[in-house]
Design a protein around this motif. Structure first.
Motif, short mmCIF file in Angstrom:
data_model
loop_
_atom_site.label_atom_id
_atom_site.label_comp_id
_atom_site.label_asym_id
_atom_site.label_seq_id
_atom_site.Cartn_x
_atom_site.Cartn_y
_atom_site.Cartn_z
N GLN A 1 -45.27 -49.04 0.44
CA GLN A 1 -43.86 -48.92 0.82
C GLN A 1 -43.31 -50.27 1.25
O GLN A 1 -44.01 -51.05 1.90
CB GLN A 1 -43.69 -47.92 1.97
CG GLN A 1 -43.95 -46.49 1.56
CD GLN A 1 -43.03 -46.03 0.46
OE1 GLN A 1 -41.91 -46.51 0.33
NE2 GLN A 1 -43.49 -45.09 -0.35
N ARG B 1 -41.55 -42.20 7.30
CA ARG B 1 -41.97 -41.69 6.02
C ARG B 1 -43.46 -41.39 6.03
O ARG B 1 -43.91 -40.33 5.58
CB ARG B 1 -41.65 -42.72 4.96
CG ARG B 1 -41.73 -42.17 3.59
CD ARG B 1 -41.58 -43.29 2.60
NE ARG B 1 -42.16 -42.83 1.37
CZ ARG B 1 -41.47 -42.39 0.33
NH1 ARG B 1 -40.18 -42.39 0.40
NH2 ARG B 1 -42.06 -41.98 -0.75
N SER C 1 -44.35 -38.40 8.22
CA SER C 1 -43.93 -37.08 7.75
C SER C 1 -44.77 -36.62 6.57
O SER C 1 -44.63 -35.50 6.11
CB SER C 1 -42.45 -37.09 7.39
OG SER C 1 -42.23 -37.95 6.31
N ASP C 2 -45.63 -37.48 6.07
CA ASP C 2 -46.53 -37.06 5.01
C ASP C 2 -47.92 -36.94 5.65
O ASP C 2 -48.62 -37.94 5.82
CB ASP C 2 -46.52 -38.10 3.90
CG ASP C 2 -47.35 -37.67 2.71
OD1 ASP C 2 -48.13 -36.70 2.85
OD2 ASP C 2 -47.25 -38.30 1.65
N MET D 1 -40.41 -37.31 -5.33
CA MET D 1 -40.36 -37.18 -3.87
C MET D 1 -41.35 -36.15 -3.35
O MET D 1 -41.37 -35.88 -2.15
CB MET D 1 -38.94 -36.80 -3.44
CG MET D 1 -37.95 -37.89 -3.77
SD MET D 1 -36.47 -37.75 -2.78
CE MET D 1 -37.11 -37.98 -1.14
N GLN E 1 -43.01 -36.45 -0.01
CA GLN E 1 -42.19 -36.42 1.21
C GLN E 1 -41.71 -35.03 1.55
O GLN E 1 -41.46 -34.70 2.70
CB GLN E 1 -40.95 -37.30 1.05
CG GLN E 1 -41.14 -38.77 0.92
CD GLN E 1 -42.50 -39.24 1.31
OE1 GLN E 1 -42.88 -39.12 2.45
NE2 GLN E 1 -43.26 -39.78 0.40
N TYR F 1 -39.03 -38.06 8.29
CA TYR F 1 -38.58 -39.09 7.37
C TYR F 1 -37.17 -38.82 6.87
O TYR F 1 -36.29 -39.68 6.97
CB TYR F 1 -39.54 -39.19 6.19
CG TYR F 1 -39.04 -40.07 5.08
CD1 TYR F 1 -38.76 -41.40 5.32
CD2 TYR F 1 -38.84 -39.57 3.80
CE1 TYR F 1 -38.31 -42.22 4.32
CE2 TYR F 1 -38.38 -40.38 2.79
CZ TYR F 1 -38.10 -41.70 3.05
OH TYR F 1 -37.64 -42.51 2.06
N GLU G 1 -33.03 -44.97 -0.39
CA GLU G 1 -34.25 -44.37 0.13
C GLU G 1 -34.91 -43.50 -0.93
O GLU G 1 -36.12 -43.48 -1.07
CB GLU G 1 -33.96 -43.56 1.39
CG GLU G 1 -33.66 -44.42 2.60
CD GLU G 1 -34.80 -45.38 2.91
OE1 GLU G 1 -35.97 -45.02 2.72
OE2 GLU G 1 -34.51 -46.51 3.32
N GLU H 1 -38.87 -44.72 -4.60
CA GLU H 1 -39.93 -44.33 -5.50
C GLU H 1 -40.03 -45.27 -6.69
O GLU H 1 -41.05 -45.32 -7.35
CB GLU H 1 -39.69 -42.89 -5.98
CG GLU H 1 -39.62 -41.89 -4.85
CD GLU H 1 -40.86 -41.94 -3.99
OE1 GLU H 1 -41.91 -42.32 -4.51
OE2 GLU H 1 -40.78 -41.62 -2.79
#
Lengths: 400, 397, 263, 713
Positions: free
Chosen positions: A88, A103, A106-107, D178, D181, D374, D660, D664
Motif C-alpha cells: 500500500q 485499511r 480492517s482486513d 476490493m 477490504q 478503513y 482510495e 487497487e
C-alpha cells in the motif's frame, strides 16, 4: 426553529445510543486464523508515488521482496503457508499513514505490517495499529519520538535518529575536527529531527553552529542559501535530507566557492543514487549509515540486489527492510500454532511480545529488540565517497 | 476605444482607462525605480551602516557586498528561467483569460525530451566533437517536445471548453498537469535523470590562461560548467559564466518574442484575438490557429528554458515543473498578467528577490517563499493589476 | 416642490488629459421626467456615473435630497434613493428574475448573517417575495419569476432591469438609453411605461436617450450635452428650436441620429 | 457523442478511425509505462482473472465502445464492424510495443522507459513467448476483433440490456478488487435478516396499496420487518447463526445477531425500521427507490462475500447476475413508485420526504458499525473535504472570489485547536514535559490539566469554537488587503497565503509554537463525558468510526448553514457580486462588508474541519497542509458543480473517495485521477450536479391579490 431543536435533540440522542455500537468495533479478534492453503498476508506501507521519496519506498519494498524470495513460505508445525504481500502507498503524510493503517486493521487476515516508511505517517498510524493489536516493523522511520511515546505496535530495525545524531556529532567534532559547522535540513520530520539531535550533542562537544537553515524539497536552486553559508566560513556543511536535494547542494557548492569545505550527510544520502546524481562533484562527501560494518553477507546481498533489479540500490534501507521482514517471519513461525481444526492461529499479542524481545543476527548486524520497539543496534558506520563509491572509514578519534 | 469613457462603468474605479495607458507605463517604470531605490538603500544600510553598531574591530560582517553581488547574479539567472516560463503563462492568459496550470509540465516535458537528445549525443560522441551544435540541437528537440505537448494540451483539454465557465479550464489544466506528471513518472521512472556535465570553451588565448607546469595553458573560458573567481566592484565573487549565458539567451528569446508579437502579421493577429475574439474572426483571422500558435510560442520558450535549466541544475524529474511553474505564474501576475514586458520583469524581479531578500532582511533562506509571496502581496496592494498592468488586452479579467 | 430633488453644481470629471464632463450645472425638480441628450461621446454616461457614484467628480457638488452625495460609494448613494439602469443591460445573468429583484431590495431588507442561519428571516423573505412578484406584474413579467435572467428576451431584460431598480424604492430613477435596440412598437410601449412609472409611482426620472421622438414626447425638461459641456436646457419645444443644439447635431453626427431613429 | 464530420466509407466511419487512432497513441504510451507487467500479479477473480487481462480488455474495449457509440448508423452490423475495427487498431498499438521489444535491446528500452517490463510471454501476446510470437500476435489481433465485435454487439442491444451488462461487469471488477477490504463488513446472517426485512416491508407495501391511511400502512410495514426480526431472533437463539451453525456456513458471529445489540427488543425494532424503509420506498421518488434497492443488493452480496471470503468464480457470476438483473428490473419498479409518489398530496409527499430523510440519517448513523475502520476512515476524509468544499463554495461558488490558498484557513483551524488542547507545545516545542508525559490522553482532554504554568489547556470542545472563530477572523484579516483584487489576481495572492502557510508551518523560527516538521503530537481526542447523566455514557472519539459522528454532524450543520445563507439576503448579495460587482454595489450591496463576510464564513468552515482533522490524526504535521489540499477542494466544488451542495458531496466522493478505490491499481492511481479530472470536465463542464434554480415564486403561497393592482409603494 422548534422543529430544528427537536431534530437536533433526537439526533444527539440517537448518536449517543449508537456510539457504543461503533465503539465496540473490535470485531477482529486478537488473533489471525488461516485455513490450510490460504495465503499468509503481510502488509507493506511506504511512499511509492509522489515526489522525491518514491525511490526509497521502492527500495524498501525490494528489500522485502528479496526476503520473501528467500522465504516464500512459513512453516508452522510442519504445515506450509505461502506468504503474500499487500503493498500500500502510505505516502509521506500523516493522513496517508492513517488511511493505510485503517485499511490494514480492517482486513483481519493481515498478520503484521512492514512499515510505515516515513516517521510522520508512522506516528499518525501507530495509535490505530495499537488499538487493533497489530505489530509493525519499520525499516526507515527513525524519529526519536516513535519509541518514546508508548506505542505498543511500533518496532523498527533501523536505529533512532538519536543514535545516529549522537554518532554524527561525535564524528564531526572528534574525527573531522570541525567546530564551525553549517547545518542544513530538508524541512522534513526526518531532517529537522536529526539536525535537532545533532546540534544538541554537537554544542555539548564544544562546537558552534555557523548557521542553521533548510531547503525546500523539490526546489532546485540552492545557490543563494550556499552564499549565506559561505559568508560564515564553515569548516563543514552538514545536510540532513535525501539524495535529490543533497546532490544539488553538493554540486552547487562549486558555484559559490565552497568546494573545499567538506560535506557530510546521513543515511538519507547514503547510496549509489547520490553518486549517480552528483557525479564527480560527490567525491569526498561523507555520510553515516546505521550499519556498523561492511560484511561479506552485505556485499553478497548487494550483488544479488543488482542482479535482480538491474541497478544499484539507491539507498541502504533495503537491508533494513530485509531484516524487518525476516524478523516478522521469524516471529510468525515462533508464535503461530495449528489448532484442532487444522487452522493456523497467530495471536497478535504474543506476536507483538515476541517481536519486542526478539534477537537474531541480521544483515545489518545484531538485531536485538529492547522492549520499546527499538531493535537495531545503535552502531553507526562512517563512509566517504572515494572514486564514485561509498567507502567505509576507520573512526580515528582525534583526541581521547 | 475612446468610447470607453462613455460606455458606462465597464471598468471600475480602480481600473484606469485606456487613455492613460501611456501614463501608466511611465508609472510602472517610476514604480520600479522607486522599488529599486528602496532596495538598494536598505542593502546599503545593512551592509555599510548597521554593522558599525555591533561589529568588533577586525570582525567581518556576515552580510557583505560580495554576498549581495553573488546572490544578485544568481537571482538574475534563476529569474531568467522564471521569466521564460512566465511568458507562456502570460501569452495564454492574454488570449484566453485562463491560467494554464499545466504549463510547468510543458517545461518539464521539454527537459525530459532534451535529456534523451543530449544523452544520445553524448553516447554517439557528437556532444564532445560539436558541443555548441549539440546543445543547440538538444534545445531544438526540447522545444519541439514542449510544443507537441502544448498542442495536445490545447487540443484535448482546452479547446472543447472554449465557451465553458471560466473556472472549468482551470480544473482541466490541473488535471492535465497531474496526468502529465504521472505519465512521465510512469514512463521514465521516479529517479531523477541527470544531464551530462558539459564544457564549452570559448575565447582561447584571450582569457583563462593559467600557468600549468611552467607553461601557460590557454583553454579559454568554460561557458557552461566551470565557475571562476572574478573581481566585481572590487569584490571577489565566484561567477559561473553560465549565469550570464542564461540571462543573455533568455533576453534574446524574449526580444525575439517581443518582435514577433509587435511586428509580424501573426503577432498582430494574436493581439487582435486577445482584444476581441469575435471581431478578430470577423476580420478573417483564424482564431483557433492563432490560439494554437500562442500555445506553441509559450511552449517553445518553456522548452528552451528547460534546457537552460537542466544544463544549469542538471537534475530532471517528473515533478520539476511544479515549483518553477508556480513561481513563474507568480512572476507573470507580479508583472501584470497578459503583459509581455511585465512577465519578463516579474520573472527577473522574483528571481532576484528570492535570492537576495532573505539574506538582506536577515532571515533564514528557508523563508524565501514567504518573502517572495509577501512582496507579491505588498505589490498587489499598491498595484492591483501588477506592475505593468494588463496591456496585451484591456478586457476585464 | 420648489426644492430640486437633484442639484448638480459645476461638476467636472477628467480622465488624465481628457475632460469628459466639463462644469455641468443641472437640477431636477421632484416628479419631473428630465432627459439628457447629446451626440455620441458627449459625456452623458460619464455624467450619469458621476451622479450614481461610479466616478468621483474632480470638481463640483452633487446635492440629492438636500444632502451632498459626491464622492460617496455607489451603495450608499443607492441607499439615499437613486437607482439606475445601464446602456448595455447588466443583469445578474445566472440568477433568476425574482432574485434579481430581491437584490434590488437589498438595502431595504435587514437580515444579516445570523438570522438566516437560525431561520428567522422567513417572514421578511416571504414579504419581499410577495412584493417582488407584484413588481413583476407591474412591469409585465408575471409568471417569469423563476427563469434565469439571462434567458429572457431582450425587451423583457430591459423591463427587468427597471424593475430591479424600482425594487430599491428610489426617489430618482436614472435610465440610460432605455429604448436602445428596440423597434418603434417596443419603443412606444416603453414610452408609455416610463410615463406610467412617473404617474403611478410618483418617481422622478432622469434619462439619456437618442430617440428624439421619445425625448420630445415625454420629457418635462431636456438638457443637451456636447463635448462634455451642457450647451442647452429647456422644455422640449425650446430645445427643438435652439440653434446651438441644431448646430451640434448637424455639425457632428446627424447620421447617427437618423440611424438611431430608424433602428 | 461528438458527431462532427463523421463520414462513412463503406461500413467504416471516420469517427472510428479518429477515436481509435487517438486511443492507439494513448495505449502505446500506456503500454510503455509497463502497465501489463505491473498488473500481472493482481487477481480480480481468484486464479481466474488477473488485472492485466482486465487492462487488456479495457484497452481494446474502451476504443471499441467509443467508436461504437459515435457511430450514427442504426444498423447493428455497422456498429459491430466499426467497434471491431476500433478494437483492432487499439490492439495494433500493443503489437507495436511487442515489435519494439523484439527490435530494441532490452536494457536500452528500460533505460528510457524505466518501468517497462517485457510483455512478450505475458497477457499481451496471450502467453506466447519469443518462439511462437507470430501466433501470439495473430491471436491478439483475432481477440481484439472478436472483443471489439462483442462490444459493438452489446452497444447494439437495447439500452437497458447494454447498461445491465456494463454495470454487471463493472461491479464485478470493483468488488473483485476490493474484496479484501469489504469481505468482513456484513455477515451472511445479518445480510439475510436485513434484506429479508426489507423485502418483507417492500412486499407489504405492494400488498397494502389499497389501504388509504398512510400511517396504517407504515405500521404494517414495520410489523412485517419486525416479524422477520422475530424469526431471526428465534433462529439465532436456537444457534442457527453460531459460527459454524447450520444456516450458512463459515460466517463470523454477526454484528446484529450476536454482537453489540443483545436486547431482543432493540433488534426487533431495528428490523421493523428496515421493514418500514422497504414500505416507504414503494411510494417514494424513483431516485430513493432505486438507490435503496441497489443498497439492498449490495448488502446481500456483501453477505455472500463474507462466506466466500474471496472473489471466487461463483461469487463473480453471482455479482454479475445480481447487478445486471438489478439494472434491468429496478428502474421499471422505480417508475412505478415514482408514479405513486407523484399522485400524493403535498402534505403526504412532505411526510414521505421527511421519513426518507430520517431513515437515511439513521442509516448514516448506523453505517460505521458495518463499514469497518478503513471505509469509515475514507468516509471521514470525504466528509472533511465536504465541509471544506461547502465552505469554499461560499467564496468561489457564491461570491465569485477565486481562492487558491484555502489550505491556510484549514491549517489555522487545525493548529489553533492543536495548540489549545496540547500541553507540550508551549514549552519545549513538542516533547511533552515530564509531569504530563505519563498522563493519558483522556485526562488531557477532559480538562484535568488546565492552568499548567498559567496556560490554560482546553478540551476539544472548548478549543473547537475558538478554532472556528480564529479561522474566521484571520480569513477576514487576510481578506482586507486583497479587497480590491479581482479574479486571478486574487487567486495568486491567496495562493501566496497558502504557500506561506506551508513554509511557515515547517520553518525553524515558528518551531517553538508550531513544532516545525515534527508538528504537534499527540493531540488528545475528544471525549463526550456524560457520566453525570448515566455512568455508562463516556465516549472516546478516538478512532475513525467514532470521529465519524463528529464529521457527520458537522457536515449536516455546514450544509444547513450554507443552504440557508445562500437563499438569504446575504447569499443573493454574494451571487450578485459574483455576476457583476459594480452593479451589485450600485444596487446597494456594500462590497467590503459582503466580501469580508464571504471570507469569514468560508474560513470558518475550513477551521471547523481543521480542528476535527487535528483530533482525528491525534497530531498535526505540516505535511498535511500543501497546495494540493487547496487544489483538491477547489477541484471538487467545480467538478460537483459550483454553488451546489449535493455537488460538493458528489465531488468529494469522486476526488477523495475514488483515489482510495483506485488504490487497487496502485501506481496508476494518480494518473487515472488526473485523466478523470479532465474527462469529467470535458463531458460535464457545468459540473456533475449543477446548483438547482430556486423556485421562489412556487415556494411562495399564491399572491393574495388576484387582480393585478398597481404597486402601492
Amino acid at each position: 426553529m422548534r422543529k430544528m431543536i427537536l431534530l437536533i435533540c433526537v439526533l444527539a440522542l440517537a448518536t449517543v445510543g449508537i456510539a457504543p455500537l461503533a465503539a465496540q468495533d473490535d470485531m477482529m479478534g486478537p488473533s489471525v486464523m488461516l485455513a490450510p492453503g490460504e495465503d499468509l498476508v503481510i502488509g507493506f506501507g511506504a511512499a511509492l508515488t509522489g515526489e522525491g521519496l518514491a525511490p526509497f519506498g521502492i527500495d524498501i519494498r525490494r528489500g522485502v521482496e528479496l526476503a520473501l524470495e528467500d522465504r516464500p513460505t512459513v512453516t508452522v508445525d510442519d504445515v506450509e503457508f505461502n506468504v503474500a504481500l499487500d503493498v500500500q502507498d502510505s505516502m509521506c503524510s500523516p493522513e496517508g499513514g492513517q488511511t493505510v493503517a485503517n485499511r490494514f486493521v480492517s482486513d483481519d487476515s493481515i498478520v503484521g505490517v512492514i512499515g510505515l516508511m516515513c516517521s510522520s505517517a508512522a506516528e499518525a498510524a501507530a495509535p490505530i495499529f495499537d488499538e487493533a493489536g497489530f505489530s509493525t516493523i519499520s525499516a526507515s522511520a527513525t524519529a526519536a519520538s516513535l519509541t518514546t511515546s508508548d506505542f505498543t505496535s511500533f518496532n523498527r530495525t533501523v536505529p533512532t535518529d538519536a543514535a545516529q545524531g549522537l554518532a554524527a556529532a561525535d564524528i564531526i567534532v572528534n574525527v573531522l575536527g570541525a567546530t564551525n559547522v553549517a547545518f542544513i535540513d530538508d524541512g522534513s520530520a526526518y531532517g529537522t529531527g536529526l539536525v535537532d539531535v545533532i546540534i544538541d550533542a554537537y554544542e555539548e562537544l564544544g562546537g558552534t553552529v555557523a548557521i542553521r537553515d533548510a531547503v525546500t524539497v523539490g526546489d532546485t536552486d540552492f545557490r543563494a542559501l550556499l552564499e549565506d553559508i559561505s559568508a560564515t566560513d564553515p569548516d563543514l556543511i552538514y545536510f540532513a535530507g535525501f539524495n535529490a536535494e543533497g546532490a544539488r547542494l553538493i554540486e552547487q557548492r562549486f558555484d559559490v566557492g565552497l568546494e573545499d569545505v567538506p560535506f557530510m550527510g546521513a543515511d538519507g544520502i547514503y547510496g549509489s543514487e547520490l553518486v549517480d546524481l552528483a557525479g564527480d562533484f560527490a567525491e569526498g562527501v561523507y555520510a553515516t549509515r546505521p550499519i556498523p560494518a561492511s560484511s561479506d553477507e552485505l556485499d553478497a546481498f548487494a550483488e544479488r540486489y543488482i542482479e535482480t533489479f538491474g541497478e544499484e540500490p539507491p539507498s541502504a534501507f533495503n537491508t533494513n527492510s530485509y531484516d524487518a521482514t525476516n524478523l516478522m517471519l521469524d516471529a510468525i513461525e515462533a508464535v503461530g500454532y495449528i489448532d484442532d481444526q487444522g487452522d493456523l492461529v497467530i495471536e497478535r499479542e504474543t506476536l507483538s511480545e515476541f517481536i519486542r524481545s526478539a534477537s537474531f543476527d541480521g544483515l545489518t548486524g545484531v538485531i536485538e529488540c529492547d522492549g520499546t520497539g527499538e531493535c537495531s543496534s545503535a552502531d553507526i558506520g562512517f563512509y566517504q565517497i572515494t572514486d564514485g563509491a561509498f567507502v567505509q572509514q576507520e573512526l580515528e578519534m582525534m583526541e581521547e | 476605444m475612446q468610447e470607453t469613457t462613455d460606455s458606462g462603468p465597464s471598468g471600475s474605479k480602480s481600473r484606469p482607462k485606456r487613455a492613460l495607458s501611456f501614463l501608466r507605463v511611465q508609472n510602472a517604470y517610476a514604480f520600479i525605480g522607486l522599488v529599486l531605490i528602496v532596495i538598494f538603500a536598505w542593502v546599503f544600510f545593512v551592509i555599510e551602516i548597521e554593522p558599525q553598531f555591533y561589529l568588533q574591530e577586525g570582525e567581518r560582517a556576515r552580510y557583505a557586498w560580495d554576498t549581495f553581488i553573488s546572490q544578485f547574479i544568481i537571482g538574475l539567472a534563476q529569474g531568467s528561467i522564471y521569466a521564460l516560463i512566465a511568458l507562456g503563462y502570460t501569452l495564454v492568459y492574454g488570449i484566453l483569460f485562463m491560467i494554464n496550470f499545466a504549463h510547468g509540465e510543458v517545461f518539464m516535458a521539454g527537459a525530459y525530451i532534451g535529456f534523451f537528445a543530449i544523452n544520445a549525443a553524448e553516447q554517439s560522441g557528437f556532444l564532445e566533437s560539436q558541443t555548441a551544435l549539440a546543445i543547440l540541437l538538444t534545445m531544438g528537440v526540447a522545444v519541439m517536445g514542449s510544443v507537441i505537448v502544448a498542442i495536445l494540451l490545447e487540443r484535448i483539454a482546452y479547446r472543447p471548453l472554449r465557451g465553458a465557465p471560466r473556472l472549468v479550464p482551470l480544473i482541466t489544466a490541473i488535471g492535465a498537469s497531474i496526468t502529465l506528471q504521472q505519465l512521465f513518472l510512469r514512463l521514465f521512472g521516479s529517479s531523477p535523470r541527470t544531464y551530462p556535465r558539459i564544457s564549452l570553451f570559448v575565447g582561447q588565448g584571450m582569457w583563462g590562461c593559467e600557468p600549468v607546469d611552467g607553461t601557460t595553458v590557454c583553454e579559454g573560458i568554460d561557458l557552461i560548467s566551470k565557475s571562476y573567481d572574478v573581481l566585481i566592484f572590487n569584490q571577489e565573487v565566484r561567477i559561473r559564466p553560465f549565469f550570464f549565458v542564461i540571462l543573455f539567451v533568455s533576453l534574446l528569446l524574449m526580444s525575439a518574442l517581443w518582435f514577433f508579437i509587435q511586428r509580424t502579421k501573426t503577432g498582430k493577429a494574436m493581439r487582435a484575438v486577445a482584444e476581441d475574439k469575435d471581431t478578430a474572426s470577423l476580420m478573417g483571422i483564424n482564431v483557433d490557429r492563432t490560439i494554437v500558435i500562442t500555445f506553441m510560442l509559450g511552449a517553445a520558450l518553456a522548452g528552451a528554458g528547460a534546457v537552460l535549466f537542466a544544463l544549469y541544475n542538471r537534475q530532471v524529474t517528473p515533478f520539476m515543473g511544479f515549483i518553477p511553474g508556480i513561481k513563474a505564474f507568480t512572476a507573470a501576475v507580479l508583472g501584470g498578467i497578459g503583459n509581455v514586458p511585465g512577465a519578463m520583469f516579474g520573472g527577473l524581479f522574483l528571481g532576484v528577490a528570492e535570492s537576495v531578500f532573505p539574506s538582506a532582511l536577515g532571515l533564514p533562506n528557508q523563508l524565501k517563499d514567504v518573502v517572495a509571496f509577501g512582496l507579491l502581496i505588498v505589490f498587489m496592494i499598491f498595484r492591483p493589476t501588477g506592475i505593468f498592468g494588463e496591456v496585451l488586452s484591456e478586457k476585464k479579467a | 416642490m420648489d426644492q430640486p430633488l437633484l442639484n448638480v453644481i459645476d461638476v467636472t470629471k477628467q480622465f488624465g488629459g481628457l475632460t469628459a464632463v466639463n462644469s455641468i450645472d443641472l437640477s431636477i425638480k421632484p416628479g419631473l421626467i428630465a432627459s439628457l441628450i447629446g451626440p455620441n461621446g458627449a459625456g452623458k454616461t460619464t455624467f450619469f456615473n458621476c451622479v450614481t457614484g461610479f466616478y468621483t467628480p474632480n470638481e463640483g457638488k452633487i446635492i440629492f435630497d438636500d444632502r451632498p452625495i459626491q464622492g460617496m460609494s455607489t451603495d450608499k448613494i443607492a441607499k439615499r434613493g437613486i437607482a439606475r439602469t445601464y446602456q448595455n443591460i447588466r443583469l445578474f445573468g445566472d440568477m433568476t428574475v425574482l432574485e434579481n429583484i430581491l437584490v434590488g431590495m437589498h438595502h431595504r431588507l435587514t437580515a444579516g448573517m445570523w438570522r438566516p442561519i437560525l431561520g428567522l428571516d422567513r417572514a421578511e423573505e416571504a414579504d419581499a417575495i410577495t412584493e417582488a412578484i407584484r413588481l413583476l406584474e407591474f412591469v409585465g413579467l408575471e409568471g417569469q419569476g423563476d427563469y434565469m435572467a439571462a434567458n429572457l428576451p431582450y425587451g423583457m431584460q430591459r423591463r427587468l432591469e427597471i424593475a430591479r431598480a424600482l425594487a430599491s424604492k428610489p426617489k430618482l430613477l436614472l435610465l440610460d438609453e432605455p429604448t436602445a435596440g428596440m423597434n418603434p412598437i417596443e419603443t412606444d410601449t416603453m414610452m408609455a411605461f416610463i410615463r406610467q412609472l412617473r404617474d403611478e409611482l410618483g418617481l422622478t426620472i432622469f434619462l439619456i436617450e437618442h430617440d428624439m421622438k421619445l425625448v420630445m414626447t415625454i420629457s418635462d425638461q431636456v438638457s443637451v450635452m456636447d463635448y462634455g459641456r451642457k450647451i442647452a436646457e429647456g422644455t422640449p419645444k425650446e430645445i427643438q428650436n435652439d440653434p446651438t443644439v441644431i448646430a451640434a447635431y448637424l455639425g457632428t453626427n446627424i447620421e447617427d441620429e437618423e440611424m438611431e431613429a430608424e433602428a | 457523442m461528438m458527431n462532427q464530420n463523421n463520414l462513412r466509407f463503406g461500413f467504416l466511419e471516420t469517427n472510428t478511425l479518429r477515436y481509435s487512432f487517438y486511443a492507439a497513441i494513448a495505449i502505446f504510451i500506456l503500454t510503455l509505462t509497463g502497465i501489463f507487467g505491473t498488473f500481472a500479479q493482481r487477481d480480480v477473480i481468484q486464479d481466474t482473472l488477473s488485472l492485466d487481462l482486465v487492462a487488456l480488455v479495457l484497452v481494446i474495449g474502451v476504443p471499441a465502445l467509443v467508436a461504437g457509440r459515435s457511430s450514427q448508423s442504426d444498423k447493428p452490423v455497422i456498429t459491430i464492424l466499426n467497434s471491431a475495427i476500433a478494437g483492432l487498431i487499439a490492439a495494433t498499438a500493443v503489437i507495436l510495443v511487442v515489435l519494439l521489444e523484439t527490435i530494441v535491446p532490452q536494457e536500452e528500452l528500460m533505460f528510457v522507459f524505466n518501468n517497462y517490463r517485457p510483455i512478450i510471454g505475458g497477457v499481451a501476446t496471450l502467453g506466447a513467448g519469443q518462439d511462437n510470437l507470430i501466433m501470439g500476435i495473430l491471436g491478439l489481433l483475432a481477440l481484439s476483433l472478436i472483443l471489439g465485435g462483442i462490444v459493438g454487439g452489446i452497444l447494439s442491444l437495447p439500452q437497458r440490456w447494454m447498461l445491465a451488462i456494463l454495470s454487471g461487469l463493472g461491479s464485478m471488477v470493483i468488488i473483485g478488487l476490493m474484496a479484501g477490504q469489504i469481505r468482513n463488513l456484513v455477515t451472511p446472517s445479518d445480510a439475510l435478516g436485513v434484506v429479508g426485512a426489507f423485502v418483507a416491508g417492500y412486499g407489504a407495501g405492494y400488498a397494502t396499496r389499497t389501504i388509504a391511511n398512510p400511517w396504517l400502512r407504515r405500521l404494517l410495514g414495520f410489523i412485517a420487518g419486525g416479524a422477520v426480526g422475530i424469526v431471526f431472533l428465534v433462529l439465532g437463539n436456537t444457534g442457527a447463526f453460531a459460527q459454524n451453525g447450520a444456516l450458512l456456513l463459515g460466517g463470523d458471529p454477526s454484528i446484529i445477531m450476536g454482537g453489540a445489540v443483545n436486547s431482543s427488543l432493540t433488534m426487533i425494532i431495528g428490523f421493523g425500521i428496515v421493514g418500514l424503509a422497504g414500505l416507504i420506498v414503494t411510494s417514494a421518488s424513483s431516485f430513493v427507490h432505486n438507490s435503496a434497492i441497489f443498497l439492498a443488493v449490495v448488502f446481500a452480496l456483501l453477505g455472500m462475500l463474507n462466506v466466500q471470503q474471496r472473489m471466487t468464480v461463483i461469487m463473480a457470476i453471482v455479482t454479475f447476475i445480481a447487478f445486471a438483473a438489478a439494472t434491468i428490473f429496478i428502474p421499471p419498479l422505480g417508475t412505478q413508485s415514482n408514479k405513486q409518489y407523484r399522485t400524493l398530496s403535498p402534505q403526504q409527499k412532505r411526510s414521505i420526504d421527511v421519513i426518507t430523510g430520517v431513515l437515511a440519517l439513521v442509516l448514516a448513523l448506523v453505517a460505521p458499525v458495518f463499514m469497518g475502520q478503513y471505509i469509515t476512515n475514507v468516509l471521514d476524509l470525504v466528509m472533511l473535504y465536504i465541509i471544506m468544499g461547502i465552505g469554499l463554495n461560499v467564496m468561489v461558488g457564491y461570491a465569485g472570489l477565486l481562492d487558491l490558498g484555502y489550505v491556510a484557513s484549514f491549517a489555522i483551524g487545525a493548529y489553533t485547536s492543536a495548540i489549545l488542547t496540547t500541553p507540550s507545545i508551549f514549552t519545549t516545542g513538542c516533547i511533552p514535559f515530564e509531569p504530563i508525559a505519563d498522563a493519558r490522553y483522556a485526562e488531557m482532554c477532559t480538562g484535568i490539566l488546565t492552568n499548567w504554568q498559567g496556560v490554560g489547556i482546553l478540551t476539544f470542545w472548548q478549543a473547537w469554537p475558538i478554532a472556528i472563530v480564529v479561522s474566521a477572523f484571520t480569513g477576514m484579516a487576510l481578506g482586507v488587503p486583497v479587497l480590491r483584487l479581482r479574479g486571478d489576481y486574487l487567486a495568486i495572492v491567496t495562493l501566496g497565503f497558502g504557500e506561506m502557510t506551508r513554509v511557515l508551518t515547517r520553518a525553524q523560527i515558528t518551531a517553538p509554537v508550531l513544532g516545525a516538521a515534527q508538528g504537534i503530537s499527540p493531540v488528545p481526542f475528544p471525549v463526550i463525558d456524560l457520566t453525570s447523566l448515566n455512568p455508562d455514557w463516556y465516549f472516546e472519539l478516538s478512532n475513525a468510526s467514532t470521529i465519524y459522528y463528529l464529521y457527520i454532524f458537522s457536515v449536516l450543520a455546514a450544509a444547513l448553514v450554507v443552504w440557508r445563507l445562500s437563499g438569504s439576503r446575504l447569499g443573493r448579495a454574494w451571487r450578485a457580486m459574483k455576476a457583476d460587482e459594480d452593479v451589485a454595489q450600485a444596487m446597494g450591496v456594500p462590497l467590503v462588508r459582503t466580501k469580508l463576510l464571504a471570507f469569514g464564513v468560508s474560513s470558518a468552515f475550513a477551521g471547523l474541519g481543521g480542528a476535527i482533522f487535528a483530533a482525528q490524526l491525534r497530531g498535526i504535521f505540516p505535511d498535511s497542509f500543501t497546495l494540493l489540499v487547496s487544489i483538491n477542494v477547489l477541484s471538487l466544488i467545480i467538478i460537483g458543480g459550483l454553488g451546489s451542495i449535493p455537488g460538493v458531496v458528489v465531488g468529494a466522493l469522486m476526488l477523495v473517495g475514488l483515489p482510495e478505490v483506485l488504490r487497487e491499481i496502485q501506481d496508476y492511481r494518480l494518473l487515472v485521477f488526473g485523466v478523470l479530472l479532465v474527462v469529467v470536465m470535458l463531458l460535464k463542464p457545468d459540473g456533475l450536479i449543477p446548483p438547482p434554480i430556486r423556485q421562489l415564486s412556487k415556494q411562495q403561497k399564491v399572491p393574495q391579490s388576484a387582480s393585478p393592482q398597481p404597486n402601492t409603494q
